[in-house]
Design a protein around this motif. Structure first.
Motif, PDB file in Angstrom:
ATOM      1  N   UNK A 222      38.205   1.119 -18.030  1.00  0.00           N
ATOM      2  CA  UNK A 222      39.286   1.397 -18.962  1.00  0.00           C
ATOM      3  C   UNK A 222      40.048   0.160 -19.355  1.00  0.00           C
ATOM      4  N   UNK A 223      41.356   0.247 -19.264  1.00  0.00           N
ATOM      5  CA  UNK A 223      42.233  -0.851 -19.688  1.00  0.00           C
ATOM      6  C   UNK A 223      42.616  -1.792 -18.543  1.00  0.00           C
ATOM      7  N   UNK A 224      41.966  -1.642 -17.383  1.00  0.00           N
ATOM      8  CA  UNK A 224      42.306  -2.522 -16.261  1.00  0.00           C
ATOM      9  C   UNK A 224      42.098  -3.983 -16.643  1.00  0.00           C
ATOM     10  N   UNK A 225      41.044  -4.237 -17.365  1.00  0.00           N
ATOM     11  CA  UNK A 225      40.756  -5.579 -17.880  1.00  0.00           C
ATOM     12  C   UNK A 225      40.312  -5.411 -19.332  1.00  0.00           C
ATOM     13  N   UNK A 226      40.728  -6.308 -20.141  1.00  0.00           N
ATOM     14  CA  UNK A 226      40.360  -6.245 -21.555  1.00  0.00           C
ATOM     15  C   UNK A 226      39.072  -7.049 -21.766  1.00  0.00           C
TER      16      UNK A 226
ATOM     17  N   UNK B 108      35.227 -11.476  -5.624  1.00  0.00           N
ATOM     18  CA  UNK B 108      36.478 -11.794  -6.315  1.00  0.00           C
ATOM     19  C   UNK B 108      37.201 -10.492  -6.661  1.00  0.00           C
ATOM     20  N   UNK B 109      38.427 -10.597  -7.123  1.00  0.00           N
ATOM     21  CA  UNK B 109      39.195  -9.406  -7.513  1.00  0.00           C
ATOM     22  C   UNK B 109      38.490  -8.644  -8.632  1.00  0.00           C
ATOM     23  N   UNK B 110      37.964  -9.365  -9.602  1.00  0.00           N
ATOM     24  CA  UNK B 110      37.251  -8.717 -10.716  1.00  0.00           C
ATOM     25  C   UNK B 110      36.001  -8.007 -10.211  1.00  0.00           C
ATOM     26  N   UNK B 111      35.281  -8.662  -9.310  1.00  0.00           N
ATOM     27  CA  UNK B 111      34.065  -8.050  -8.755  1.00  0.00           C
ATOM     28  C   UNK B 111      34.406  -6.814  -7.934  1.00  0.00           C
ATOM     29  N   UNK B 112      35.522  -6.849  -7.234  1.00  0.00           N
ATOM     30  CA  UNK B 112      35.947  -5.678  -6.465  1.00  0.00           C
ATOM     31  C   UNK B 112      36.255  -4.496  -7.374  1.00  0.00           C
ATOM     32  N   UNK B 113      36.855  -4.749  -8.513  1.00  0.00           N
ATOM     33  CA  UNK B 113      37.134  -3.666  -9.465  1.00  0.00           C
ATOM     34  C   UNK B 113      35.835  -3.004  -9.919  1.00  0.00           C
ATOM     35  N   UNK B 114      34.827  -3.825 -10.164  1.00  0.00           N
ATOM     36  CA  UNK B 114      33.541  -3.296 -10.618  1.00  0.00           C
ATOM     37  C   UNK B 114      32.864  -2.499  -9.514  1.00  0.00           C
TER      38      UNK B 114
ATOM     39  N   UNK C  89      29.836  -8.598 -22.801  1.00  0.00           N
ATOM     40  CA  UNK C  89      29.244  -9.866 -22.363  1.00  0.00           C
ATOM     41  C   UNK C  89      29.930 -10.396 -21.103  1.00  0.00           C
ATOM     42  N   UNK C  90      31.239 -10.250 -21.019  1.00  0.00           N
ATOM     43  CA  UNK C  90      31.974 -10.689 -19.829  1.00  0.00           C
ATOM     44  C   UNK C  90      31.562  -9.885 -18.611  1.00  0.00           C
ATOM     45  N   UNK C  91      31.462  -8.574 -18.792  1.00  0.00           N
ATOM     46  CA  UNK C  91      31.037  -7.709 -17.697  1.00  0.00           C
ATOM     47  C   UNK C  91      29.634  -8.079 -17.226  1.00  0.00           C
ATOM     48  N   UNK C  92      28.743  -8.335 -18.179  1.00  0.00           N
ATOM     49  CA  UNK C  92      27.363  -8.675 -17.822  1.00  0.00           C
ATOM     50  C   UNK C  92      27.314  -9.976 -17.014  1.00  0.00           C
ATOM     51  N   UNK C  93      28.155 -10.926 -17.331  1.00  0.00           N
ATOM     52  CA  UNK C  93      28.221 -12.185 -16.588  1.00  0.00           C
ATOM     53  C   UNK C  93      28.638 -11.928 -15.143  1.00  0.00           C
ATOM     54  N   UNK C  94      29.658 -11.104 -14.967  1.00  0.00           N
ATOM     55  CA  UNK C  94      30.138 -10.805 -13.619  1.00  0.00           C
ATOM     56  C   UNK C  94      29.093  -9.996 -12.850  1.00  0.00           C
ATOM     57  N   UNK C  95      28.435  -9.054 -13.495  1.00  0.00           N
ATOM     58  CA  UNK C  95      27.387  -8.278 -12.836  1.00  0.00           C
ATOM     59  C   UNK C  95      26.230  -9.172 -12.385  1.00  0.00           C
ATOM     60  N   UNK C  96      25.896 -10.165 -13.190  1.00  0.00           N
ATOM     61  CA  UNK C  96      24.834 -11.107 -12.808  1.00  0.00           C
ATOM     62  C   UNK C  96      25.242 -11.900 -11.570  1.00  0.00           C
TER      63      UNK C  96
END
Length: 87
Positions: free
Chosen positions: A32-36, A5-11, A40-47
């Motif tokens: 940074x400020x790319x996503x607020x 996904x777009x969010x996963x690509x940013x990571x 916990x949100x980051x950890x969900x996407x990383x999983x």
């Protein structure tokens, strides 16, 4: 590997920019400020990314370290082939 996904690509771009594995806090800081996002949100996407086999999480120490399992070139090639197949 499944499409990211777009969010996963940013990571994964953050991970591609570094040779060494990063902690979730380091990834969040680099984004940074790319996503607020909260941690916990980051950890969900990383999983989710780990399930897709896009990242590896090293849990051998007290701190989890993440690294990309696919290179930028490999991902671009996969996306290009997928795009051409759809055409």
């Amino acid at each position: 590997m499944k499409k990211l996904s777009d969010a996963e690509l940013e990571i994964i771009r953050v991970l591609w920019a570094h040779q060494e594995p990063l902690t979730s806090n380091q990834i969040l800081s680099e984004m940074g400020d790319k996503r607020n996002w909260k941690l916990a949100s980051l950890m969900t996407v990383l999983a989710r990314m780990a399930e897709k086999e896009a990242v590896y999480c090293d849990r051998s120490t007290r701190t989890n370290y993440y690294k990309a399992l696919v290179t930028e070139e490999q991902y671009k090639l996969m996306e290009s082939e997928s795009f051409l197949e759809r055409l």
